[in-house]
Design a protein around this motif. Structure first.
Motif, PDB file in Angstrom:
ATOM      1  N   MET A 141      -4.640   8.487   0.812  1.00 32.53           N
ATOM      2  CA  MET A 141      -4.869   7.648   1.988  1.00 32.53           C
ATOM      3  C   MET A 141      -6.245   6.991   1.960  1.00 32.53           C
ATOM      4  O   MET A 141      -6.413   5.878   2.430  1.00 32.53           O
ATOM      5  CB  MET A 141      -4.738   8.488   3.255  1.00 32.53           C
TER       6      MET A 141
ATOM      7  N   SER B  34       6.984   5.520  11.531  1.00 36.40           N
ATOM      8  CA  SER B  34       7.070   5.697  10.081  1.00 36.40           C
ATOM      9  C   SER B  34       7.726   4.451   9.509  1.00 36.40           C
ATOM     10  O   SER B  34       8.448   3.752  10.219  1.00 36.40           O
ATOM     11  CB  SER B  34       7.924   6.917   9.743  1.00 36.40           C
TER      12      SER B  34
ATOM     13  N   ALA C 299       0.660   4.071  -2.923  1.00 37.34           N
ATOM     14  CA  ALA C 299       0.455   5.490  -2.632  1.00 37.34           C
ATOM     15  C   ALA C 299       1.510   6.325  -3.344  1.00 37.34           C
ATOM     16  O   ALA C 299       1.199   7.357  -3.953  1.00 37.34           O
ATOM     17  CB  ALA C 299       0.512   5.733  -1.123  1.00 37.34           C
ATOM     18  N   GLU C 300       2.759   5.870  -3.303  1.00 41.22           N
ATOM     19  CA  GLU C 300       3.826   6.619  -3.962  1.00 41.22           C
ATOM     20  C   GLU C 300       3.611   6.666  -5.465  1.00 41.22           C
ATOM     21  O   GLU C 300       3.777   7.707  -6.102  1.00 41.22           O
ATOM     22  CB  GLU C 300       5.186   5.980  -3.645  1.00 41.22           C
TER      23      GLU C 300
ATOM     24  N   SER D  21      -5.848   3.985   0.225  1.00 44.25           N
ATOM     25  CA  SER D  21      -5.007   2.997   0.900  1.00 44.25           C
ATOM     26  C   SER D  21      -5.749   2.302   2.041  1.00 44.25           C
ATOM     27  O   SER D  21      -5.583   1.113   2.253  1.00 44.25           O
ATOM     28  CB  SER D  21      -3.748   3.670   1.447  1.00 44.25           C
TER      29      SER D  21
ATOM     30  N   LYS E 278       2.927  13.351   6.148  1.00 47.77           N
ATOM     31  CA  LYS E 278       1.987  12.306   6.528  1.00 47.77           C
ATOM     32  C   LYS E 278       0.592  12.882   6.502  1.00 47.77           C
ATOM     33  O   LYS E 278       0.426  14.095   6.635  1.00 47.77           O
ATOM     34  CB  LYS E 278       2.270  11.867   7.984  1.00 47.77           C
ATOM     35  N   ASP E 279      -0.369  12.012   6.368  1.00 48.25           N
ATOM     36  CA  ASP E 279      -1.742  12.475   6.515  1.00 48.25           C
ATOM     37  C   ASP E 279      -2.010  12.725   7.999  1.00 48.25           C
ATOM     38  O   ASP E 279      -1.422  12.078   8.862  1.00 48.25           O
ATOM     39  CB  ASP E 279      -2.706  11.416   5.969  1.00 48.25           C
TER      40      ASP E 279
ATOM     41  N   ASP F  98       4.675   9.269   3.887  1.00 52.98           N
ATOM     42  CA  ASP F  98       4.642   8.065   4.708  1.00 52.98           C
ATOM     43  C   ASP F  98       3.196   7.729   5.015  1.00 52.98           C
ATOM     44  O   ASP F  98       2.410   8.582   5.436  1.00 52.98           O
ATOM     45  CB  ASP F  98       5.416   8.282   6.003  1.00 52.98           C
ATOM     46  N   ILE F  99       2.872   6.472   4.797  1.00 55.97           N
ATOM     47  CA  ILE F  99       1.475   6.052   4.802  1.00 55.97           C
ATOM     48  C   ILE F  99       0.869   6.000   6.213  1.00 55.97           C
ATOM     49  O   ILE F  99      -0.344   6.027   6.379  1.00 55.97           O
ATOM     50  CB  ILE F  99       1.375   4.682   4.078  1.00 55.97           C
TER      51      ILE F  99
ATOM     52  N   ARG G 144       0.825  -1.210   0.000  1.00 57.19           N
ATOM     53  CA  ARG G 144       0.000   0.000   0.000  1.00 57.19           C
ATOM     54  C   ARG G 144       0.859   1.260   0.000  1.00 57.19           C
ATOM     55  O   ARG G 144       0.502   2.267  -0.610  1.00 57.19           O
ATOM     56  CB  ARG G 144      -0.945   0.001   1.200  1.00 57.19           C
ATOM     57  N   GLN G 145       1.985   1.189   0.701  1.00 57.72           N
ATOM     58  CA  GLN G 145       2.915   2.324   0.688  1.00 57.72           C
ATOM     59  C   GLN G 145       3.378   2.596  -0.754  1.00 57.72           C
ATOM     60  O   GLN G 145       3.378   3.726  -1.225  1.00 57.72           O
ATOM     61  CB  GLN G 145       4.112   2.033   1.601  1.00 57.72           C
TER      62      GLN G 145
ATOM     63  N   ASN H 130      -2.613  14.116   0.066  1.00 56.07           N
ATOM     64  CA  ASN H 130      -2.306  13.009   0.967  1.00 56.07           C
ATOM     65  C   ASN H 130      -3.585  12.293   1.395  1.00 56.07           C
ATOM     66  O   ASN H 130      -3.641  11.073   1.461  1.00 56.07           O
ATOM     67  CB  ASN H 130      -1.583  13.514   2.224  1.00 56.07           C
TER      68      ASN H 130
END
Lengths: 507, 320
Positions: free
Chosen positions: A195, A431, A60-61, A198, A482-483, A87-88, A56-57, A191
């Motif tokens: 997210m 993280s 997201a990227e 994710s 980060k979110d 960072d997720i 998932r990380q 973000n």
């Protein structure tokens, strides 16, 4: 330990062995338990199958890359572009804490706005000796061109991005006010967008407060500033151009609000109004959300060598024929020496106790403070009054004797230009680092809109120093983001907030 | 809309179209070479002539070969009209107008660019056909996405204007090259080589099947007639100029057949000339002379668009 179980440990994430390292951790308390609001997320992450979190990380990227939310790496001829590291794992703020922060920020902005207005008018706060006159007059961000100006509805600082940090003992301090052109809000929105893909269902179940209405609210604010006789105002975002590092944000906000994105060269002054060059001729512009600093906005009024601004803009503004957000001159309150007086400023204008404390600040301009600073340079962080982004700064604990000598000299030569603060131990958030959880230091920048009323976007940008042990969160020095989840106090509140957002969208 | 924005959208669209045309030209040349008899005129050099940048090429590469021409036209970052440079420029223009175009358009163009950059970084092309198909597909995808996600107002018309003017220019160039360079030898006329080359020209504008439906047998005159004067085929000059003319009037709001500005005047005049022309007249004038004069007029129309909408001194320049 058998080979297979060690494999399993590597690809599976859990918080059992997570070490908060003696710092305040925003997600996990000192007993290794999730903090209020984080329980669901922590449990869910631990239940994920092997490799899923990393997957998932990476998703997201990739998604950020595909959306082209990248910045160019300077000095690289291949034109390599990178995403602002993301960072997720979110940072979570519980409902009650947020309510307090929100009240504190509103209080602070209200007071700072009154302060700026006072400084450019009667200067009562100076006459009464709360802020020394020499301090104001020597502030490089004080604009004599703005004396006597009356911005629409008396509002100067329409958009603010206050930097907050939390120290080891859990206290949240205001580090900087950022009343000029704070950036980063586009990352908050993007973000969140990423997210939601994710962790779709954790969002609903955790009652995370929405941020999606920011552009709508910003638009409402700008519309509110339009000159009174204008029915449907033309609004524009003014950017320095495509080479500016925040260009993506300027373009994103213009797009989300559905307004024009203009550069200085698109605008001219004609017949006493600001006009943009369009395919159908010159068209009047009524409200400008400018993302160019005061210095560059009008070569006739400020720096003459500026090619970014619009010659004659200030004169039109003075006549009330165009509105500017933020108003020129607001940078005054960003002076780090003025910052040291904000608690007094709040008491003076509002007759209230400050809800959010300042970081204790030594003003080198005062003899007693200066002496303490010079004697304790190895323990303090020294900052120049008008720099930002980590420039003109001495971090005492990491400094050499040479650097300390240099700063001692600088302080003695120009004490007005320096302040010092104790070194804070910024709080951390787990993280993903090299395939496992590690605590990394964070700050928080909530965004505040001052229009008909004051609105604080729930959450804000959590910047994270991805280098081990580093406190420097800025993106130019290895920072990521980060979110930020602000948890609604009840499912009912969450529902209510969602419906508000929906309603605003339908309008 | 902002003049600067109109300009960026126009060029974004032109550059995507330019990259697509180039991919088609190279691909067809690549496919045609194995069929050519020994001693037939060199198609790779002709491709360089069609680009109009012969001097630039010769200074950098010398004699044209399959490899260096392919590299030059595809990945040479120093050459402003290589596929890579075009798509980079298209993306840079799009970046300046991200708030105006749909995010789907931006994402598709961004993907297009990223894929080219990756391909450019990984050495000579393993499968040229597949690669050029990818370039064409990406361009079609972009145009398709524009059609379905972008409100068909002024900005959209500027994009369409850029696309069809670029296309008209490229068709005229490929025709010119075919006539002038591929066939210096009168004995070849009517031979299988000639047929092969004319079909290649048709294929390079994706027009082979559409031509067949309309004309069946291949004769140079019919091919010229089809590619210059057909009103319905999207890669025919007449069609492109027709569409450009409609977009221009949609932008300014003036009725077709009249003109309010220099751009409309020049393009409208060019459209009328084409509309009342026959292929016999073209051949009589000489195809090269005709195409030469067409390109000049097309450039003048492009200049008129710049003067009218972009240079922006509306009251200063009244109608001529």
């Amino acid at each position: 330990m058998s080979l297979s179980s060690s494999d399993e440990n590597q690809s599976r994430f859990h918080f059992k062995n997570y070490d908060t390292g003696g710092f305040y951790d925003e997600l996990i308390d000192e007993h290794g338990q999730p903090r209020p609001g984080a329980e669901l997320l922590v449990r869910r992450i631990e239940e994920l199958p092997n490799g899923e979190l990393m997957h998932r990380q990476h998703m997201a990227e990739r998604s950020l890359f595909r959306m082209g939310i990248t910045f160019a790496v300077y000095g690289d001829e291949q034109g390599v572009e990178k995403i602002f590291p993301f960072d997720i794992l979110p940072r979570i703020i519980a409902a009650e804490e947020w309510h307090r922060l929100e009240r504190g920020l509103k209080q602070r902005i209200r007071a700072l706005n009154l302060f700026i207005d006072d400084c450019y008018h009667d200067q009562n706060i100076i006459r009464e000796g709360i802020v020394p006159r020499t301090l104001l007059e020597s502030a490089t961000s004080f604009r004599p061109q703005c004396v006597g100006l009356n911005p629409p509805h008396g509002i100067w600082c329409h958009v603010t991005g206050t930097d907050l940090v939390r120290d080891k003992d859990g206290t949240i301090y205001v580090l900087e006010d950022n009343l000029r052109c704070p950036s980063g809000v586009s990352y908050v929105l993007q973000n969140r967008f990423v997210m939601k893909r994710s962790f779709p269902w954790i969002f609903d179940a955790s009652h995370v407060r929405p941020v999606v209405d920011y552009p709508g609210r910003l638009f409402g604010l700008l519309e509110h500033l339009a000159p009174e006789n204008v029915q449907s105002p033309t609004i524009a975002v003014l950017t320095p151009g495509v080479f500016n590092s925040a260009y993506y944000e300027h373009s994103f906000l213009a797009q989300q609000m559905g307004v024009e994105l203009v550069e200085g060269r698109d605008l001219v002054i004609r017949d006493g109004f600001v006009c943009m060059r369009t395919t159908k001729g010159f068209q009047r512009v009524d409200v400008i959300y400018r993302r160019i600093d005061d210095d560059f906005i009008d070569p006739k009024a400020f720096r003459q060598d500026s090619l970014l601004g619009v010659p004659g803009l200030m004169e039109v503004y003075r006549r009330g024929r165009v509105a500017l957000a933020n108003a020129p001159g607001t940078g005054l309150a960003d002076d780090k020496v003025i910052y040291a007086y904000v608690e007094k400023i709040i008491k003076y204008y509002l007759n209230e106790e400050p809800i959010l404390p300042n970081v204790p600040t030594y003003v080198c301009y005062n003899e007693e403070d200066r002496k303490y600073v010079l004697d304790n340079l190895d323990k303090l962080v020294v900052k120049a009054a008008n720099e930002s982004g980590g420039y003109g700064m001495l971090v005492g604990v990491h400094s050499t004797q040479d650097e300390r000598n240099k700063f001692a000299q600088l302080i003695k030569e120009n004490p007005r230009n320096y302040i010092a603060q104790p070194t804070l131990s910024l709080s951390r958030v787990p993280s993903i680092v090299d395939g496992e959880f590690a605590g990394r230091h964070v700050d928080l920048r909530p965004y505040i809109l001052y229009g008909e009323d004051i609105f604080v976007l729930p959450g804000g940008l959590t910047r994270v120093a991805l280098k081990k042990g580093s406190f420097v969160v800025s993106s130019s020095q290895g920072g990521g983001s980060k979110d930020t989840w602000v948890i609604a106090s009840s499912p009912l509140e969450a529902k209510y907030l969602q419906s508000q957002v929906q309603q605003q969208r339908n309008e | 809309m902002l003049s600067r924005v109109a300009d960026a959208i126009y060029w974004m669209s032109r550059y995507v179209e330019r990259a697509e045309n180039l991919a088609r030209f190279i691909d067809v040349t690549h496919n045609m070479t194995p069929d050519l008899p020994p001693g037939a005129s060199e198609p790779w050099g002709a491709l360089i002539s069609a680009s109009g940048d012969q001097t630039f090429f010769e200074e950098k590469y010398g004699e044209p070969t399959r490899e260096n021409v392919m590299h030059f036209l595809t990945f040479d970052a120093d050459y402003p009209n290589s596929i890579l440079s075009c798509v980079t420029a298209a993306r840079e223009n799009a970046r300046c107008v991200r708030e105006v175009i749909s995010s789907e358009m931006w994402e598709s163009l961004n993907q297009f660019y990223l894929s080219l950059r990756d391909a450019a970084g990984s050495g000579p092309l393993e499968s040229p056909n597949e690669f050029f198909q990818h370039v064409k597909d990406s361009s079609h995808l972009f145009v398709g996405i524009s059609l379905t996600t972008f409100s068909q107002g002024e900005a959209w018309h500027f994009a369409r204007l850029g696309r069809v003017l670029e296309r008209a220019d490229k068709i005229s160039r490929i025709l010119d090259v075919k006539y002038f360079i591929l066939l210096p030898n009168i004995q070849d006329v009517g031979t299988p080589v000639d047929d092969l080359q004319w079909s290649a020209v048709l294929r390079s504008v994706s027009g082979f099947e559409m031509y067949r439906k309309r004309h069946h047998g291949i004769t140079p005159k019919r091919v010229v007639g089809f590619l210059v004067l057909d009103r319905l085929f999207p890669h025919a000059i007449m069609h492109c100029i027709d569409v450009a003319n409609r977009s221009l009037h949609a932008i300014s709001g003036s009725p077709e057949g009249t003109f309010w500005n220099i751009a409309e005047k020049r393009l409208g005049k060019l459209r009328s000339e084409l509309a009342y022309l026959t292929v016999d007249e073209i051949i009589h004038t000489g195809l090269h002379e005709f195409l030469d004069s067409f390109q000049t007029k097309l450039n003048e129309a492009g200049d008129g668009i710049y003067q009218t909408f972009i240079a922006m001194e509306p009251e200063a320049h009244a109608l001529e």
